[in-house]
Design a protein around this motif. Structure first.
Motif, PDB file in Angstrom:
ATOM      1  N   LYS A 247       0.850  -1.201   0.000  1.00  0.00           N
ATOM      2  CA  LYS A 247       0.000   0.000   0.000  1.00  0.00           C
ATOM      3  C   LYS A 247       0.876   1.238   0.000  1.00  0.00           C
ATOM      4  N   SER A 248       0.601   2.163  -0.900  1.00  0.00           N
ATOM      5  CA  SER A 248       1.371   3.397  -0.949  1.00  0.00           C
ATOM      6  C   SER A 248       1.126   4.222   0.310  1.00  0.00           C
ATOM      7  N   ASN A 249       2.163   4.859   0.800  1.00  0.00           N
ATOM      8  CA  ASN A 249       1.997   5.760   1.939  1.00  0.00           C
ATOM      9  C   ASN A 249       1.301   7.051   1.529  1.00  0.00           C
ATOM     10  N   GLU A 250       1.494   7.432   0.295  1.00  0.00           N
ATOM     11  CA  GLU A 250       0.877   8.638  -0.236  1.00  0.00           C
ATOM     12  C   GLU A 250      -0.542   8.332  -0.692  1.00  0.00           C
ATOM     13  N   ASP A 251      -1.468   9.269  -0.458  1.00  0.00           N
ATOM     14  CA  ASP A 251      -2.832   9.085  -0.947  1.00  0.00           C
ATOM     15  C   ASP A 251      -3.032   9.927  -2.210  1.00  0.00           C
ATOM     16  N   GLY A 252      -4.239   9.906  -2.733  1.00  0.00           N
ATOM     17  CA  GLY A 252      -4.537  10.657  -3.943  1.00  0.00           C
ATOM     18  C   GLY A 252      -4.644   9.805  -5.193  1.00  0.00           C
ATOM     19  N   TYR A 253      -4.553   8.468  -5.041  1.00  0.00           N
ATOM     20  CA  TYR A 253      -4.691   7.559  -6.184  1.00  0.00           C
ATOM     21  C   TYR A 253      -6.167   7.230  -6.369  1.00  0.00           C
ATOM     22  N   THR A 254      -6.726   7.563  -7.529  1.00  0.00           N
ATOM     23  CA  THR A 254      -8.174   7.419  -7.728  1.00  0.00           C
ATOM     24  C   THR A 254      -8.538   6.587  -8.952  1.00  0.00           C
ATOM     25  N   GLU A 255      -7.576   5.908  -9.569  1.00  0.00           N
ATOM     26  CA  GLU A 255      -7.886   5.091 -10.745  1.00  0.00           C
ATOM     27  C   GLU A 255      -8.766   3.892 -10.365  1.00  0.00           C
ATOM     28  N   LYS A 256      -9.612   3.479 -11.287  1.00  0.00           N
ATOM     29  CA  LYS A 256     -10.415   2.283 -11.066  1.00  0.00           C
ATOM     30  C   LYS A 256      -9.526   1.037 -11.087  1.00  0.00           C
ATOM     31  N   GLU A 257     -10.041  -0.042 -10.541  1.00  0.00           N
ATOM     32  CA  GLU A 257      -9.259  -1.262 -10.358  1.00  0.00           C
ATOM     33  C   GLU A 257      -8.971  -1.983 -11.669  1.00  0.00           C
ATOM     34  N   PHE A 258      -7.881  -2.745 -11.660  1.00  0.00           N
ATOM     35  CA  PHE A 258      -7.510  -3.600 -12.785  1.00  0.00           C
ATOM     36  C   PHE A 258      -6.569  -4.663 -12.252  1.00  0.00           C
ATOM     37  N   SER A 259      -6.171  -5.587 -13.116  1.00  0.00           N
ATOM     38  CA  SER A 259      -5.166  -6.565 -12.691  1.00  0.00           C
ATOM     39  C   SER A 259      -4.115  -6.732 -13.774  1.00  0.00           C
ATOM     40  N   LEU A 260      -2.952  -7.197 -13.356  1.00  0.00           N
ATOM     41  CA  LEU A 260      -1.848  -7.524 -14.247  1.00  0.00           C
ATOM     42  C   LEU A 260      -1.828  -9.027 -14.445  1.00  0.00           C
ATOM     43  N   ARG A 261      -1.634  -9.471 -15.659  1.00  0.00           N
ATOM     44  CA  ARG A 261      -1.654 -10.912 -15.934  1.00  0.00           C
ATOM     45  C   ARG A 261      -0.556 -11.638 -15.167  1.00  0.00           C
ATOM     46  N   SER A 262       0.604 -11.026 -15.093  1.00  0.00           N
ATOM     47  CA  SER A 262       1.749 -11.649 -14.423  1.00  0.00           C
ATOM     48  C   SER A 262       2.681 -10.558 -13.949  1.00  0.00           C
ATOM     49  N   TRP A 263       3.185 -10.690 -12.725  1.00  0.00           N
ATOM     50  CA  TRP A 263       4.139  -9.687 -12.256  1.00  0.00           C
ATOM     51  C   TRP A 263       5.481  -9.843 -12.958  1.00  0.00           C
ATOM     52  N   ASN A 264       5.798 -11.027 -13.434  1.00  0.00           N
ATOM     53  CA  ASN A 264       7.060 -11.207 -14.155  1.00  0.00           C
ATOM     54  C   ASN A 264       7.161 -10.252 -15.335  1.00  0.00           C
ATOM     55  N   SER A 265       6.066 -10.062 -16.046  1.00  0.00           N
ATOM     56  CA  SER A 265       6.061  -9.125 -17.173  1.00  0.00           C
ATOM     57  C   SER A 265       6.310  -7.705 -16.695  1.00  0.00           C
ATOM     58  N   MET A 266       5.649  -7.312 -15.609  1.00  0.00           N
ATOM     59  CA  MET A 266       5.848  -5.965 -15.076  1.00  0.00           C
ATOM     60  C   MET A 266       7.285  -5.772 -14.594  1.00  0.00           C
ATOM     61  N   HIS A 267       7.857  -6.789 -13.980  1.00  0.00           N
ATOM     62  CA  HIS A 267       9.243  -6.714 -13.518  1.00  0.00           C
ATOM     63  C   HIS A 267      10.190  -6.491 -14.698  1.00  0.00           C
ATOM     64  N   SER A 268       9.959  -7.187 -15.790  1.00  0.00           N
ATOM     65  CA  SER A 268      10.807  -7.030 -16.971  1.00  0.00           C
ATOM     66  C   SER A 268      10.680  -5.629 -17.560  1.00  0.00           C
ATOM     67  N   ILE A 269       9.460  -5.115 -17.615  1.00  0.00           N
ATOM     68  CA  ILE A 269       9.244  -3.767 -18.151  1.00  0.00           C
ATOM     69  C   ILE A 269       9.928  -2.731 -17.278  1.00  0.00           C
ATOM     70  N   LEU A 270       9.736  -2.833 -15.968  1.00  0.00           N
ATOM     71  CA  LEU A 270      10.354  -1.868 -15.058  1.00  0.00           C
ATOM     72  C   LEU A 270      11.871  -1.920 -15.151  1.00  0.00           C
ATOM     73  N   GLY A 271      12.406  -3.121 -15.279  1.00  0.00           N
ATOM     74  CA  GLY A 271      13.849  -3.262 -15.394  1.00  0.00           C
ATOM     75  C   GLY A 271      14.400  -2.630 -16.657  1.00  0.00           C
ATOM     76  N   SER A 272      13.619  -2.664 -17.735  1.00  0.00           N
ATOM     77  CA  SER A 272      14.061  -2.111 -19.014  1.00  0.00           C
ATOM     78  C   SER A 272      13.887  -0.596 -19.087  1.00  0.00           C
ATOM     79  N   PHE A 273      12.860  -0.074 -18.418  1.00  0.00           N
ATOM     80  CA  PHE A 273      12.550   1.352 -18.533  1.00  0.00           C
ATOM     81  C   PHE A 273      13.041   2.185 -17.351  1.00  0.00           C
TER      82      PHE A 273
END
Length: 252
Positions: free
Chosen positions: A47-73
């Motif tokens: 959970k973020s310590n900062e508030d103000g996030y108001t986007e509607k919910e969603f899910s990521l198919r796999s965190w492995n994909s997100m990890h690879s993207i974050l590592g590249s960008f």
């Protein structure tokens, strides 16, 4: 806020295999990320310590994909230049995230809630993994890096991937591998010589890989651990996020 939360959450979530990772806004508009492993033995909540996030919910198919993207960008030299932008469906649920950093741009498709709610199998998996884990109060149980290294080393020596926990007045609380009453290889590691009131069970097994990997990801400033008869809870209240991980014991 989302960028900071994803980057900080990645320190933990990348250490275990997670699919259908839910991202949602709390009642106080904190950015929350939650999931559990498909074997139901490891649960995580960020959970973020900062508030103000108001986007509607969603899910990521796999965190492995997100990890690879974050590592590249997000290498240390260019992370400040990274820009994130949501795309939305007709009901304003996020269905894509665009990552842009310099000349690099990538569009990552999300499991948007409009799609999920119309597919019962996907919705059931999503619903189970949208969760909020509570932190424990008071002091934790002290286990240092050396003990964790010993647990990993002993696991390899006796070729056991699961450990159990017990308490004996003459020894204290200890982790053990294998069957202490059989002639097969077994080993133990004392983790606390003080008296314990926890009633440990000899049919509850904890996975070594989850324990070691989650500990390594969460230890440091703001870290506490609590050992119960059937679960181990680790928390870390950091500068960017608060994290909770629960490792459940496996009955066998």
């Amino acid at each position: 806020m989302l960028k900071k939360t994803l980057l900080d959450a990645d320190k933990l979530l990348s250490k275990i295999d997670l699919k259908t990772v839910v991202v949602y806004s709390s009642q106080n508009n904190n950015c929350c990320i939650s999931c559990h492993t498909d074997d139901d033995l490891a649960y995580v909540f960020v959970k973020s310590n900062e508030d103000g996030y108001t986007e509607k919910e969603f899910s990521l198919r796999s965190w492995n994909s997100m990890h690879s993207i974050l590592g590249s960008f997000c290498n240390p030299e260019t992370v400040d230049n990274l820009k994130l932008k949501f795309g939305y469906d007709s009901e304003t649920y996020p269905n894509t995230i665009e990552f842009k950093n310099g000349r690099l741009k990538l569009t990552h498709f999300l499991q948007n809630y409009s799609l999920l709610r119309n597919q019962q199998e996907l919705l059931a998996d999503y619903t189970k993994k949208k969760l909020a884990l509570n932190q424990f109060s008071g002091d934790g149980d002290y286990i240092d890096d050396g003990v964790v290294k010993d647990i990993s080393r002993m696991s390899g020596l006796v070729n056991e991937k699961l450990f159990r926990i017990n308490y004996k007045e003459s020894i204290g609380t200890y982790v053990y591998f294998g069957d202490e009453n059989q002639s097969a290889d077994n080993g133990s590691i004392v983790i606390d010589e003080n008296e314990s009131s926890v009633l440990y069970k000899n049919d509850v097994y904890f996975p070594v890989d989850y324990f070691v990997n989650i500990y390594k990801a969460m230890s440091g400033d703001g870290f506490k651990m609590k050992i119960y008869a059937d679960k181990i809870i680790m928390i870390n209240n950091g500068d960017v996020t608060s994290k909770v991980a629960i490792i459940r014991g496996k009955h066998q």
